[in-house]
Structure formats: structure tokens, C-alpha cells
Design an enzyme around this catalytic site. Structure first.
Site, PDB file in Angstrom:
ATOM      1  N   PRO A 126       0.796  -1.231   0.000  1.00 50.84           N
ATOM      2  CA  PRO A 126       0.000   0.000   0.000  1.00 50.84           C
ATOM      3  C   PRO A 126       0.830   1.283   0.000  1.00 50.84           C
ATOM      4  O   PRO A 126       0.505   2.232  -0.718  1.00 50.84           O
ATOM      5  CB  PRO A 126      -0.828  -0.126   1.285  1.00 50.84           C
ATOM      6  CG  PRO A 126      -0.943  -1.589   1.513  1.00 50.84           C
ATOM      7  CD  PRO A 126       0.362  -2.164   1.057  1.00 50.84           C
ATOM      8  N   LYS A 127       1.909   1.324   0.801  1.00 51.40           N
ATOM      9  CA  LYS A 127       2.718   2.546   0.836  1.00 51.40           C
ATOM     10  C   LYS A 127       3.248   2.877  -0.549  1.00 51.40           C
ATOM     11  O   LYS A 127       3.143   4.020  -1.028  1.00 51.40           O
ATOM     12  CB  LYS A 127       3.890   2.374   1.803  1.00 51.40           C
ATOM     13  CG  LYS A 127       4.803   3.597   1.878  1.00 51.40           C
ATOM     14  CD  LYS A 127       6.218   3.248   2.300  1.00 51.40           C
ATOM     15  CE  LYS A 127       7.020   2.684   1.149  1.00 51.40           C
ATOM     16  NZ  LYS A 127       8.451   2.509   1.487  1.00 51.40           N
ATOM     17  N   MET A 128       3.840   1.878  -1.211  1.00 50.40           N
ATOM     18  CA  MET A 128       4.378   2.099  -2.553  1.00 50.40           C
ATOM     19  C   MET A 128       3.268   2.477  -3.523  1.00 50.40           C
ATOM     20  O   MET A 128       3.461   3.335  -4.398  1.00 50.40           O
ATOM     21  CB  MET A 128       5.083   0.836  -3.046  1.00 50.40           C
ATOM     22  CG  MET A 128       6.251   0.390  -2.199  1.00 50.40           C
ATOM     23  SD  MET A 128       6.982  -1.109  -2.894  1.00 50.40           S
ATOM     24  CE  MET A 128       7.943  -1.675  -1.492  1.00 50.40           C
TER      25      MET A 128
END
Length: 319
Positions: free
Chosen positions: A243-245
């Protein structure tokens, strides 16, 4: 077993009796005259062998990180004289997983959060950080083709996990040179794994990332017209992308502000600022809390601001 008894047994059953290499009392049998592969497991011997791993890192990169320390330094091999058993299974493509976008009950905005935010922003304006010159938003400017811009951003994010910006930036540059001076999906697919591994060998978990990059490039070619997807769920279906990426890739590559990219800096600093009613246990919990109260116009800048703040000011994050 005596020779006479062995011959009598073979004539009566059609099975060839052989001496076992494991124990004198065990006599495995081989089927004779039966066409095709046998589905009967006459004997399966389990033999344990001590294995010394000269390179612990090599073992760590062949196993998921969470299980590396739990595996004993032994392996089990199956041997049989009548049946060959293969335990390997082909991996299916990673299924698309729906990434939650909001909390059922919104988290309340913490008191005086705006004062803390503005103070950090003012401090950041005076002190440059590695992310300002070597972050994922910088690599795209070295590509001419828009698709390559977006792909280079994704590659930078995939390499950045467990790796400092300076090392990531150097690895992206070396990889670009290694595959033909332009980071494109086709160039990465055409490159062999050894070439990619050599280029990114300084980043953390580089063996895993070599596989992820190759697999992700093939998926982009097959399913997304050799371009970076425009949804979080599709991005997270790629190997090595979380999710962060995904949120950062959408912000940088497509200028889509769909959520907050939460890494260790954002996770630690927001907890240190008491921006959560209870300390959050992981980046995803942190993200959902922040997204429920932080004004949306700040979603795309909060990661960059807090990462730089962590790199230059907060000891726990800079280390």
C-alpha cells in the site's frame, strides 16, 4: 531375505525385491511390467541430513523474512526405489486484494495537530534531507517517455524498502545503465536476472527484489499495456508492491491523491506526536487513522515532509 525367498516373491507378486540402503530389515519393491507411472507408494524413506549454510544471507533471501529464523539447519529428502515424488508447486499469480480506504468510525483529529504540522514544515524548509534530492519523485526526470517515467518511479519505490535513499538512488541509476540507459518495461524483461541483481546488489533484500522486478515488469506488459496501473488494488497485485508504494506511485506517477503513503518515518513520528488515540501497531493502521482526519490536500505532502524530518531530526528514524 534369502535369495530363494526373493525369487519366489518376485514370481508370485511381479515385484522386484531390492535391499534397502537404510535398514537390513526393510526391502523396498519395484513394480515390473506395469506400463505408465505407478500411483502406489510402496516405500517412502525419510532421511535427515545436516546442512551448513555458509551464507546466511543466501538462506534469508530464499525464504520469507518472517520465517528465516524459525527454520532449523536441516533438510528432509524423500527417496524411494519405486516412485519419484515431486513436492514443488507452481506459484499462481498474486491475486488482487482490496485495500481498505477508510475506517468504520473516523478517528478524531488530535488537539493542536496543525501547530505541530506547521512547525515541522517550517523546520523542513530550512534543512534539506536526502529525500528531497534522491526520493522516488526525482528518478522520473531522467526518462523521456511518459511510460518510462512512471515505471522508473515504481522501480525506485520497490527498491527503497529497507534501504536508504542514497543507496536506492545509486541502484536505480546503475540499473538504468545496465538495461540500456532507459528504464522501460521491455528493457527489464529482456535483461537477465544476473544483470539486474548486479545492478541492485547494494539494496536490502536484493535477491527477492530481482525476482519482484522481473515478475512485475512481465505483469505490466501482459495486463497493463506496459504501463503503471492507476488504482491501488491493481498496484498491490504486483509482486513486491504494498500500500505505501502504491499510494506514493499514484501521487508521483499519475498525480492522483488517493491516500497516504505511510512508511517507518510517518508511522513513528505520528505516534511520537500523539496523533493517535492509542499507539498504532503498523503502518496500515496509521494510514487509516490519518486519512480519516487529516485534510485531503495534505495527504500527498505529509509523507515527504515527515520522511525528511525523520532523516534529519528524529534519531530513531534517521538510524
Amino acid at each position: 531375505m534369502s535369495a530363494a525367498r526373493r525369487v519366489a516373491t518376485e514370481r508370485a507378486t511381479g515385484l522386484a525385491v531390492k535391499s534397502s540402503p537404510y535398514h537390513a530389515a526393510v526391502n523396498p519393491c519395484d513394480a515390473q511390467g506395469i506400463p505408465g507411472p505407478s500411483t502406489t507408494r510402496h516405500w517412502i524413506h525419510m532421511k535427515r541430513e545436516d546442512v551448513e549454510h555458509d551464507d546466511p544471507e543466501d538462506l534469508a533471501d530464499r525464504l520469507p523474512a518472517a520465517t528465516t529464523k524459525k527454520r532449523a539447519k536441516t533438510k528432509t529428502t524423500r527417496t524411494t526405489t519405486s516412485v519419484t515424488i515431486t513436492d514443488t508447486k507452481s506459484r499462481s499469480p498474486r491475486k488482487s486484494k482490496v485495500i481498505p480506504q477508510s475506517l468504520a468510525v473516523p478517528h478524531p483529529a488530535p488537539e493542536r495537530w496543525k501547530e505541530a504540522h506547521d512547525a515541522i514544515k517550517e523546520m523542513r524548509s530550512r534543512v534539506p534531507a536526502p529525500v528531497d534530492t534522491m526520493g522516488c519523485d526525482q528518478v522520473q526526470w531522467k526518462e523521456q517517455d511518459p511510460k518510462n517515467n512512471r515505471f522508473a518511479t515504481l522501480i525506485s519505490l520497490m527498491l527503497s524498502s529497507q534501504t536508504k535513499d542514497k543507496v536506492t538512488d545509486a541502484a536505480v541509476a546503475k540499473l538504468r545503465t545496465a538495461v540500456g540507459r532507459s528504464l522501460s518495461v521491455d528493457a527489464v524483461i529482456a535483461a537477465d536476472e544476473a544483470t539486474i541483481s548486479d545492478a541492485i546488489s547494494k539494496v536490502g533484500f536484493w535477491r527477492w527484489k530481482t525476482q519482484y522486478i522481473k515478475q512485475a515488469a512481465q505483469r505490466l506488459c501482459d495486463d497493463f499495456d506496459s504501463d503503471v496501473p492507476k488504482t491501488v488494488d491493481e498496484l498491490c497485485s504486483l509482486p513486491g508492491v504494498g500500500p505505501k508504494m502504491a499510494f506514493l506511485a499514484l501521487q508521483v506517477a499519475w498525480k492522483l491523491n488517493l491516500g497516504i503513503g505511510v512508511d517507518v518515518h510517518v508511522h513513528r513520528i505520528t505516534n511520537q506526536l500523539s496523533w493517535h488515540q492509542r499507539p498504532t501497531k503498523n503502518p496500515e493502521e496509521t494510514r487509516l487513522n490519518l486519512q480519516s482526519w487529516l485534510p485531503k490536500e495534505l495527504h500527498s505532502e505529509i509523507n515527504h515532509m515527515l520522511v525528511g524530518f525523520g532523516q534529519t531530526t528524529v534519531p530513531e528514524c534517521s538510524n
